[in-house]
Design a protein around this motif. Sequence first.
Motif, mmCIF file in Angstrom:
data_model
loop_
_atom_site.group_PDB
_atom_site.id
_atom_site.type_symbol
_atom_site.label_atom_id
_atom_site.label_comp_id
_atom_site.label_asym_id
_atom_site.label_seq_id
_atom_site.Cartn_x
_atom_site.Cartn_y
_atom_site.Cartn_z
ATOM 1 N N UNK A 123 46.684 46.109 39.324
ATOM 2 C CA UNK A 123 45.250 46.114 39.642
ATOM 3 C C UNK A 123 44.888 44.706 40.050
ATOM 4 N N UNK A 124 44.294 44.544 41.218
ATOM 5 C CA UNK A 124 43.687 43.257 41.514
ATOM 6 C C UNK A 124 42.209 43.517 41.705
ATOM 7 N N UNK A 125 41.415 42.775 41.002
ATOM 8 C CA UNK A 125 39.988 43.081 40.983
ATOM 9 C C UNK A 125 39.187 41.807 40.868
ATOM 10 N N UNK A 126 37.888 41.938 41.020
ATOM 11 C CA UNK A 126 37.046 40.762 40.887
ATOM 12 C C UNK A 126 35.600 41.073 41.180
ATOM 13 N N UNK A 127 34.786 40.054 40.977
ATOM 14 C CA UNK A 127 33.345 40.174 41.143
ATOM 15 C C UNK A 127 32.924 39.461 42.424
ATOM 16 N N UNK A 128 32.147 40.137 43.264
ATOM 17 C CA UNK A 128 31.650 39.521 44.493
ATOM 18 C C UNK A 128 30.129 39.429 44.404
ATOM 19 N N UNK A 129 29.625 38.216 44.459
ATOM 20 C CA UNK A 129 28.189 38.009 44.313
ATOM 21 C C UNK A 129 27.587 37.677 45.679
ATOM 22 N N UNK A 130 26.591 38.462 46.059
ATOM 23 C CA UNK A 130 26.042 38.338 47.416
ATOM 24 C C UNK A 130 25.519 36.930 47.703
ATOM 25 N N UNK A 131 24.724 36.394 46.782
ATOM 26 C CA UNK A 131 24.110 35.078 47.022
ATOM 27 C C UNK A 131 25.135 33.942 47.039
ATOM 28 N N UNK A 132 26.336 34.228 46.555
ATOM 29 C CA UNK A 132 27.390 33.195 46.550
ATOM 30 C C UNK A 132 28.415 33.456 47.652
ATOM 31 N N UNK A 133 28.019 34.258 48.624
ATOM 32 C CA UNK A 133 28.908 34.533 49.755
ATOM 33 C C UNK A 133 30.162 35.294 49.346
ATOM 34 N N UNK A 134 30.068 36.078 48.289
ATOM 35 C CA UNK A 134 31.225 36.881 47.865
ATOM 36 C C UNK A 134 32.045 36.236 46.755
ATOM 37 N N UNK A 135 31.726 35.001 46.381
ATOM 38 C CA UNK A 135 32.424 34.335 45.263
ATOM 39 C C UNK A 135 31.980 35.011 43.955
ATOM 40 N N UNK A 136 32.789 34.951 42.913
ATOM 41 C CA UNK A 136 34.126 34.345 42.851
ATOM 42 C C UNK A 136 35.224 35.177 43.516
ATOM 43 N N UNK A 137 34.988 36.460 43.815
ATOM 44 C CA UNK A 137 35.950 37.258 44.579
ATOM 45 C C UNK A 137 37.365 37.245 44.016
ATOM 46 N N UNK A 138 38.329 36.938 44.909
ATOM 47 C CA UNK A 138 39.730 36.987 44.460
ATOM 48 C C UNK A 138 40.035 35.892 43.434
ATOM 49 N N UNK A 139 39.106 34.951 43.263
ATOM 50 C CA UNK A 139 39.333 33.879 42.284
ATOM 51 C C UNK A 139 38.634 34.166 40.959
ATOM 52 N N UNK A 140 38.193 35.406 40.741
ATOM 53 C CA UNK A 140 37.362 35.719 39.577
ATOM 54 C C UNK A 140 37.962 35.286 38.242
ATOM 55 N N UNK A 141 39.273 35.497 38.059
ATOM 56 C CA UNK A 141 39.830 35.179 36.737
ATOM 57 C C UNK A 141 39.980 33.673 36.537
ATOM 58 N N UNK A 142 39.979 32.910 37.629
ATOM 59 C CA UNK A 142 40.163 31.456 37.520
ATOM 60 C C UNK A 142 38.938 30.694 38.039
ATOM 61 N N UNK A 143 37.780 31.339 38.008
ATOM 62 C CA UNK A 143 36.571 30.767 38.617
ATOM 63 C C UNK A 143 36.241 29.379 38.047
ATOM 64 N N UNK A 144 36.334 29.246 36.721
ATOM 65 C CA UNK A 144 35.974 27.962 36.098
ATOM 66 C C UNK A 144 37.193 27.072 35.871
#
Length: 270
Positions: A123-144
């Motif tokens: 499974x590859x998954x993540x959160x895409x936030x509209x106001x952040x241009x789709x971030x964190x996206x594919x980097x969701x697990x390593x965002x911070x």
Amino acid sequence: MTRSVPKEIDSDHRASPRPKEWGKSIAVRDFPGWIRGKVQRKNTVQEVNASTMERIILVLATRNAGKSKEIREFLAGFPVEIKDLNDFGPIPEVKEDGPTFDDNAYKKASFTAKVLGFPALADDSGLEVEALGGAPGIHSSRYAGPVATDEENNAKLLQALKGVKNRRARFACVLSLAVPSGPALTYEAFCEGEILESPRGENGFGYDPLFYYAPMGKTFGEMTLTEKGAVSHRGKALAELKGEFDKVLIWLKNRLKEEKMLRGDHAGCH
Ligand code: ITT
């Protein structure tokens, strides 16, 4: 919006350029009888019944306990023996450096299947936030940061959205089911919601306490496993996979049989 994309791709692990069968897989994807066609050519009804009775070992190619729990819950009762990476000795980590969820899901599934010799579901998954241009996206697990905790990722997200009115976001999930020689089936789904200004709920993992799903009036963190599974990105992708599980089993059996004939061993079946 939910989109299920069963497709077959070859064993090339490179994210780019696309494996050469990719074009073919699109055609396969658009053809509703994509597996049935193969089954009719290769199996009699008796053979299909017999083959679906055998249990296949399926390895969950994830180190994320939250995901693993959700996937196990969904596949409970299906004629597959679920294992995860903890059932095997240490294997190298896959570098998730593909440009899309799709690429990374395939990398994880095909690498695991190849190394362990069993079909693998990633499974590859993540959160895409509209106001952040789709971030964190594919980097969701390593965002911070490379070893960030869920709490640190959530804190960074809240900071990035401080004072931002548009809280629209969606979760994306791509599931890749690969056999050791490389071919894979892919399912993709999304779930839309919004990001709250503070966390709510103790359940789930990752960004769940911040992800508010209006139709149920709850965050994912306030939902039970069953409630979340009914509406989530992962739940929808898994539902598509489950919905055609008999055909998927036949696909797996045929691929494993071909591999067995090539190698002259019994990996993948027992
Ligand atoms: P594996 O690669 O080992 O499966 P991972 O957590 O690194 O584990 P991903 O690279 O796919 O997996 O990153 C997914 C991240 O997206 C996950 O760590 C969460 O931060 C977030 N995420 C995905 N699905 C989620 C869900 O259902 N609820 C909350 N957060 C989720």
